[in-house]
Scaffold this active site. Structure first.
Site: not given
Ligand code: DX5
Ligand code: ZN
Length: 214
Positions: A7, A32, A34, A36, A65, A67, A136, A174
């Protein structure tokens, strides 16, 4: 063999190209990303232009991903930016069946994401139409949180349901993935591990990737 999706949330933003290269050289299968929006989750991260720049630099496919609230507004733009997989949260999508097809029509693989508190059974009516189920294993929004063990029962459900119904979606997890939690997930039937802080903070990323993928 398990696939690995580091990620970029945990990457070095001032040298993102290097982080991408490190992940690729270590043997990562996806990047990956993220996204947000500060509404669906409290945090804000990358937007469409950023994904587009990452796609130009990356040799491996992008696992995006979302969010976001109202993710249906942005699917075509993320597809155009270079996403290979686009995953949306079932909690943000009252019309989940419609958006799965919107993602496919945009030329991407379609993933559905569940928060730790969402029942796996919520998705049974669409599981034959998705390419990916992303469970998740932390509450979304931040990297570096601890794995929630109660999510393993959802993973086991998706694995069992896939076998019983002859389906081929992949199962991804994840949040909070490290050596120990990766093993729990693999035993429960996971195909793709997302790893943020554990991967990018490790001294030897190749060793870490080898271990996680074994
Ligand atoms: C959290 C993200 C993850 C995050 C995971 O909302 O979706 O992808 O980067 O991070 P780690 O592996 O540090 O828990
Ligand atoms: Zn993620």
């Amino acid at each position: 063999m398990t696939l690995l999706a580091p990620s970029l949330l945990a990457a070095n933003y001032m040298a993102l190209g290097e982080s991408i290269r490190d992940a690729e050289l270590a043997g990562a299968d996806y990047l990956h990303i993220d996204v947000m929006d500060g509404h669906f989750v409290p945090n804000l991260t990358f937007g469409i232009d950023m994904v587009s720049e990452i796609a130009k630099a990356a040799k491996i496919p992008l696992d995006v991903h979302l969010m976001l609230e109202n993710p249906e507004r942005y699917i075509e733009q993320f597809a155009e930016a270079g996403a290979k997989i686009i995953s949306v949260h079932v909690e943000a999508c009252p019309h989940i069946h419609r958006i799965i097809h919107q993602i496919k029509e945009a030329g991407c693989q379609a993933g559905v994401v569940l928060n730790p508190g969402t029942a796996a059974e919520t998705l049974t009516s669409v599981l034959s139409e998705v390419d990916l189920v992303l469970q998740m294993t932390v509450n979304p929004g931040y990297g570096g949180q601890s794995f929630i063990p109660g999510t393993l029962s959802n993973i086991a459900f998706f694995n069992q349901y896939r076998k019983e119904n002859g389906l081929h979606y992949r199962i991804e997890v994840d949040g909070g993935i490290n050596q120990e939690t990766a093993d729990l997930c693999k035993d429960a039937g996971v195909d793709i591990l997302v790893a943020g802080s554990y991967f990018f903070q490790s001294a030897d990323k190749k060793d870490t990737a080898d271990f996680l993928k074994k």
